[in-house]
Design a protein around this motif. Structure first.
Motif, mmCIF file in Angstrom:
data_model
loop_
_atom_site.group_PDB
_atom_site.id
_atom_site.type_symbol
_atom_site.label_atom_id
_atom_site.label_comp_id
_atom_site.label_asym_id
_atom_site.label_seq_id
_atom_site.Cartn_x
_atom_site.Cartn_y
_atom_site.Cartn_z
ATOM 1 N N LEU A 66 -9.228 -3.369 1.651
ATOM 2 C CA LEU A 66 -9.809 -2.529 0.605
ATOM 3 C C LEU A 66 -8.752 -2.152 -0.434
ATOM 4 C CD1 LEU A 66 -12.295 -0.868 -0.353
ATOM 5 C CD2 LEU A 66 -11.366 1.014 0.976
ATOM 6 N N VAL A 67 -7.573 -1.760 0.020
ATOM 7 C CA VAL A 67 -6.490 -1.409 -0.898
ATOM 8 C C VAL A 67 -6.066 -2.633 -1.713
ATOM 9 C CG1 VAL A 67 -4.077 -0.662 -1.017
ATOM 10 C CG2 VAL A 67 -5.654 0.486 0.509
ATOM 11 N N ALA A 77 0.834 -1.209 0.000
ATOM 12 C CA ALA A 77 0.000 0.000 0.000
ATOM 13 C C ALA A 77 0.867 1.256 0.000
ATOM 14 C CB ALA A 77 -0.935 -0.007 1.204
ATOM 15 N N VAL A 100 -5.761 1.843 10.152
ATOM 16 C CA VAL A 100 -7.213 1.697 10.057
ATOM 17 C C VAL A 100 -7.532 0.213 9.809
ATOM 18 C CG1 VAL A 100 -9.274 2.331 8.770
ATOM 19 C CG2 VAL A 100 -7.504 4.030 9.174
ATOM 20 N N GLN A 156 -2.090 6.027 1.643
ATOM 21 C CA GLN A 156 -2.692 4.688 1.660
ATOM 22 C C GLN A 156 -1.914 3.750 2.578
ATOM 23 O OE1 GLN A 156 -4.477 2.910 -1.493
ATOM 24 N NE2 GLN A 156 -5.431 4.786 -2.176
ATOM 25 N N ARG A 200 -8.675 -3.357 -4.405
ATOM 26 C CA ARG A 200 -8.645 -2.380 -5.491
ATOM 27 C C ARG A 200 -7.458 -2.581 -6.421
ATOM 28 N NH1 ARG A 200 -9.803 3.351 -2.500
ATOM 29 N NH2 ARG A 200 -12.000 2.990 -2.034
ATOM 30 N N LEU A 247 -2.790 4.668 6.203
ATOM 31 C CA LEU A 247 -4.149 4.190 6.498
ATOM 32 C C LEU A 247 -4.183 2.673 6.632
ATOM 33 C CD1 LEU A 247 -6.288 6.514 4.199
ATOM 34 C CD2 LEU A 247 -6.181 6.529 6.685
ATOM 35 N N ALA A 248 -3.421 1.979 5.794
ATOM 36 C CA ALA A 248 -3.380 0.515 5.871
ATOM 37 C C ALA A 248 -2.776 0.040 7.184
ATOM 38 C CB ALA A 248 -2.594 -0.056 4.698
ATOM 39 N N GLY A 283 -8.959 -3.049 8.542
ATOM 40 C CA GLY A 283 -9.708 -3.422 7.345
ATOM 41 C C GLY A 283 -9.369 -2.619 6.103
ATOM 42 N N TYR A 284 -8.679 -1.496 6.265
ATOM 43 C CA TYR A 284 -8.367 -0.677 5.087
ATOM 44 C C TYR A 284 -7.394 -1.387 4.163
ATOM 45 C CZ TYR A 284 -7.411 3.361 2.198
ATOM 46 O OH TYR A 284 -7.296 4.201 1.129
ATOM 47 N N VAL A 285 -6.519 -2.188 4.746
ATOM 48 C CA VAL A 285 -5.551 -2.908 3.928
ATOM 49 C C VAL A 285 -6.257 -3.873 2.971
ATOM 50 C CG1 VAL A 285 -5.106 -4.780 5.551
ATOM 51 C CG2 VAL A 285 -3.325 -4.051 4.001
ATOM 52 N N TYR A 295 -5.204 -8.960 -3.656
ATOM 53 C CA TYR A 295 -6.057 -9.382 -2.544
ATOM 54 C C TYR A 295 -5.736 -10.802 -2.086
ATOM 55 C CZ TYR A 295 -10.385 -10.134 0.084
ATOM 56 O OH TYR A 295 -11.286 -10.403 1.065
#
Length: 77
Positions: free
Chosen positions: A47-48, A27, A41, A34, A51, A37-38, A43-45, A55
Motif C-alpha cells: 500500500l505504501v 517507507a 503489518v 509507516q 501510494r 507498519l510496513a 501487505g501494508y508495504v 510499487y
C-alpha cells in the motif's frame, strides 16, 4: 540438478526478503510510523509503495524472487 534447485530456492528467498526490506526502508524515509507498519503489518508495504510511486521497483524483484523460489522447489521435488 540439485545444485541448481537449491541455488534457485535460496536465491529466490533472499531476493524476496531483500525487496521487502528495501520497501520497509523506503517507507521509513516517509515516516517512522509507516516504516514500522510496513515491517509488521502484512501487505501494508504494498500500500505504501503504491501510494508513493515505487510499487513496481519493489514488486518486480519480489515476484522474481518468488518465481525463483517456486522453480527451485519444483526442481528439488
Amino acid at each position: 540438478m540439485e545444485i541448481v534447485g537449491t541455488s534457485l530456492l535460496f536465491g529466490g528467498l533472499i531476493i524476496a526478503a531483500l525487496a521487502q526490506l528495501v520497501a520497509a526502508v523506503l517507507a521509513f524515509r516517509l515516516s517512522a510510523l509507516q516504516g514500522v507498519l510496513a515491517l509488521f503489518v502484512p501487505g501494508y508495504v504494498l500500500l505504501v509503495a503504491k501510494r508513493c510511486g515505487f510499487y513496481w521497483q519493489i514488486v518486480g524483484p519480489w515476484l522474481g524472487g518468488l518465481l525463483a523460489f517456486a522453480v527451485g522447489s519444483v526442481l528439488l521435488s
